[in-house]
Scaffold this motif. Structure first.
Motif, short mmCIF file in Angstrom:
data_model
loop_
_atom_site.label_atom_id
_atom_site.label_comp_id
_atom_site.label_asym_id
_atom_site.label_seq_id
_atom_site.Cartn_x
_atom_site.Cartn_y
_atom_site.Cartn_z
N UNK A 29 87.34 26.62 73.22
CA UNK A 29 86.38 27.11 71.96
C UNK A 29 86.67 28.30 71.53
N UNK A 30 86.84 28.66 70.09
CA UNK A 30 87.31 29.95 69.75
C UNK A 30 86.23 31.12 69.79
N UNK A 31 86.48 32.19 69.82
CA UNK A 31 85.39 33.22 69.78
C UNK A 31 84.55 33.11 68.50
N UNK A 32 83.17 33.47 68.88
CA UNK A 32 82.29 33.57 67.78
C UNK A 32 82.10 34.89 67.01
N UNK A 33 81.91 34.89 66.06
CA UNK A 33 81.80 36.18 65.07
C UNK A 33 80.37 36.02 64.07
N UNK A 34 79.36 36.78 64.44
CA UNK A 34 78.33 36.91 63.53
C UNK A 34 77.97 38.19 62.80
N UNK A 35 78.62 39.29 63.41
CA UNK A 35 78.34 40.61 62.72
C UNK A 35 79.55 41.08 62.10
N UNK A 36 79.29 42.23 61.32
CA UNK A 36 80.53 42.73 60.44
C UNK A 36 80.41 44.24 60.63
N UNK A 37 81.48 44.81 61.04
CA UNK A 37 81.34 46.42 61.04
C UNK A 37 81.29 46.86 59.62
N UNK A 38 81.08 48.18 59.36
CA UNK A 38 81.33 48.90 58.05
C UNK A 38 81.95 50.11 58.32
N UNK A 39 82.12 50.71 56.97
CA UNK A 39 83.03 51.94 57.20
C UNK A 39 81.95 53.09 56.77
N UNK A 40 81.84 54.05 58.03
CA UNK A 40 81.01 55.21 57.73
C UNK A 40 81.59 56.19 56.86
N UNK A 41 80.60 56.64 56.01
CA UNK A 41 80.98 57.64 55.34
C UNK A 41 80.09 58.87 55.36
N UNK A 42 80.62 60.01 55.75
CA UNK A 42 79.61 61.28 55.81
C UNK A 42 79.06 61.66 54.76
N UNK A 43 79.74 61.63 53.51
CA UNK A 43 79.26 62.04 52.16
C UNK A 43 77.79 61.02 52.09
N UNK A 44 77.75 60.17 52.67
CA UNK A 44 76.59 59.21 52.00
C UNK A 44 75.41 59.29 53.20
N UNK A 45 75.35 60.14 53.94
CA UNK A 45 74.29 60.38 55.01
C UNK A 45 72.96 60.66 54.07
N UNK A 46 71.73 60.24 54.52
CA UNK A 46 71.69 59.49 55.94
C UNK A 46 71.73 57.89 55.77
N UNK A 47 72.08 57.42 54.57
CA UNK A 47 72.15 56.05 54.41
C UNK A 47 72.84 55.40 55.14
N UNK A 48 74.26 56.11 55.38
CA UNK A 48 75.07 55.59 56.03
C UNK A 48 75.05 55.53 57.74
N UNK A 49 73.93 56.20 58.18
CA UNK A 49 73.77 55.96 59.61
C UNK A 49 73.54 54.55 60.13
N UNK A 50 74.03 54.22 61.29
CA UNK A 50 73.79 52.93 61.87
C UNK A 50 72.51 52.40 62.24
#
Length: 451
Positions: free
Chosen positions: A1-22
């Motif tokens: 069975x192939x691996x399962x993927x339900x998440x998606x990483x995102x690109x962190x941009x410091x200029x968008x702090x604090x909304x870009x914090x995980x």
């Protein structure tokens, strides 16, 4: 069975702090406050509308009608918000393409257990990999995010092994010029925030020195799909708890009145009914609340256990189909991310593929290489290396060349299955059989005979 993927990483941009914090554990109290405020606002609005429409009893009707609407809506909204944050705003992308690593499984695989992992919010399965050519004594005892000028540069290492790192600084994990530096070393972009675990969670400090690999479960996908039903369930259980408190209050008041009037007449009845009502409400609410929690946990556990992550889904080896265990020498492929929910570390999430480079129990020279500052002169060095090479580790040019060769060899085997030409070939009809062509005689269609 192939691996399962339900998440998606995102690109962190410091200029968008604090909304870009995980999304982090520290965000949970604020989220609870937001959705509690939503529930109270909806409930209060329904009460006010009822009061305005038909005073004064309309307020009671509005409160009764508004209660299930408020609880159901706020719980469903909270679960959908948490699901979205967990899957799409928790993992920061560290590499544009999947990354490969070679090493030895040092911990796990460990499946998430509902009773233990409920507080960690997912049903993934995971293991840690000690990256080649390091060994356990190379682990950091403490970690820092800014390098010092002398080795070890990125923290402390337990004595007396720290002196070996001082003499052979190329073997420090974050300075190895190989896998540790590329996959584990803190990134300046993520400093000072969201930051890294430098001791805030000491039980997880091993992730600073080992590569954490996770196979994803679908808990938060199901919670998103079932959010409305869980909202209705929360409403029903809240009503059950309230009914238990009301019933206990009624029974307690009756008993208190009877007991009080026996001693003090009508005044005793009044006092007894008040005290009995309060105690009865507490007792009845506690019993009903405990029953509600048992029901809720049982239903939540069934969702948690329905489709957990399994590292074997990513096991692409066919020479040795035995399961991955601690001590297995493996090559792993996965999305290289920063997990920000805890105090911060790098990992492969999801684990896309894992391959045992050799069956468990074989000798190390068959597949792996580990530096050893105490390598015995009486021992035979592997791969034609010298005793000094083994003692110097990555400080030795020959040793490092052999380590790079082994890594590239196994990673080439592992990544080949994910190359586009291979994937296209696998999708051809002649390669999508259930019964092998040698058994059923099926062959690809050929062109017309010429002659």
């Amino acid at each position: 069975m192939p691996f399962k993927k339900y998440t998606q990483c995102y690109e962190f941009k410091r200029e968008n702090l604090p909304s870009s914090l995980p999304y982090r554990k520290s965000d949970i109290p604020g989220d609870v406050l937001v959705f509690l405020t939503m529930a109270l606002t909806l409930w209060g609005s329904a009460t006010v509308i009822g009061l305005a429409a038909a005073p004064p009893f309309g307020a009671l009707v509005g409160a009764i009608v508004g209660f299930p609407i408020a609880v159901t809506t706020s719980v469903a909204a909270a679960l959908k918000h948490a699901s979205s944050q967990w899957r799409f705003h928790r993992l920061i992308c560290l590499s544009a393409r999947p990354q490969c690593a070679v090493g030895t499984v040092s911990h796990g695989p460990k499946s998430s257990v509902f009773e233990e992992e409920y507080g960690d919010f997912d049903n993934d399965e995971y293991f840690d990999v000690r990256l080649m050519p390091h060994h356990d004594l190379d682990d950091y005892a403490t970690v820092q995010t800014v390098a010092e000028s002398t080795s070890p540069k990125w923290g402390t290492i337990t004595p007396p092994h720290d002196s070996h790192i001082e003499d052979n600084p190329a073997n420090e994990i974050y300075e190895d010029g190989l896998q540790g530096e590329r996959l584990l070393r803190p990134r300046p972009l993520l400093l000072p925030e969201p930051g890294y675990n430098t001791g805030q969670e000491p039980e997880e400090l091993h992730t600073a020195s080992r590569l954490h690999c996770e196979a994803e479960g679908d808990f938060w996908v199901r919670m998103n799909d079932l959010a409305l039903l869980f909202g209705l369930l929360a409403t029903a259980l809240a009503a059950l708890t309230a009914a238990g408190a009301a019933g206990g209050s009624w029974a307690g008041a009756g008993m208190g009145c009877a007991l009080g009037s026996w001693f003090f007449g009508p005044v005793g009845c009044l006092i007894g009914s008040i005290l009995g009502g309060l105690l009865g409400a507490l007792f009845g609410g506690a019993v009903a609340g405990a029953i509600s929690k048992l029901i809720f946990d049982a239903i939540l556990k069934s969702v948690f256990d329905a489709a957990p992550g399994e590292v074997e889904d990513a096991n692409v080896g066919d020479r040795n189909p035995a399961p991955i265990v601690a001590g297995s020498r493996v090559a792993v492929l996965g999305e290289h991310v920063y997990d920000g929910f805890h105090s911060g570390w790098h990992e492969f999430h999801p684990l896309m593929a894992v391959l045992k480079v050799k069956p468990d129990g074989g000798t190390e020279p068959d597949a792996m290489l580990t530096w050893n500052p105490a390598f015995s002169p009486a021992a035979v060095p592997p791969y034609g290396l010298s005793t000094d090479d083994m003692k110097q580790g990555l400080r030795s040019t020959d040793f490092k060349s052999q380590a790079v060769k082994l890594r590239d060899q196994w990673c080439a085997e592992l990544t080949r299955a994910f190359e586009e030409p291979v994937r296209k070939t696998q999708q051809k009809m002649e390669h999508r059989w259930t019964i092998h062509p040698l058994v059923d005689g099926c062959r690809p269609a050929s062109g017309p005979d010429v002659g």
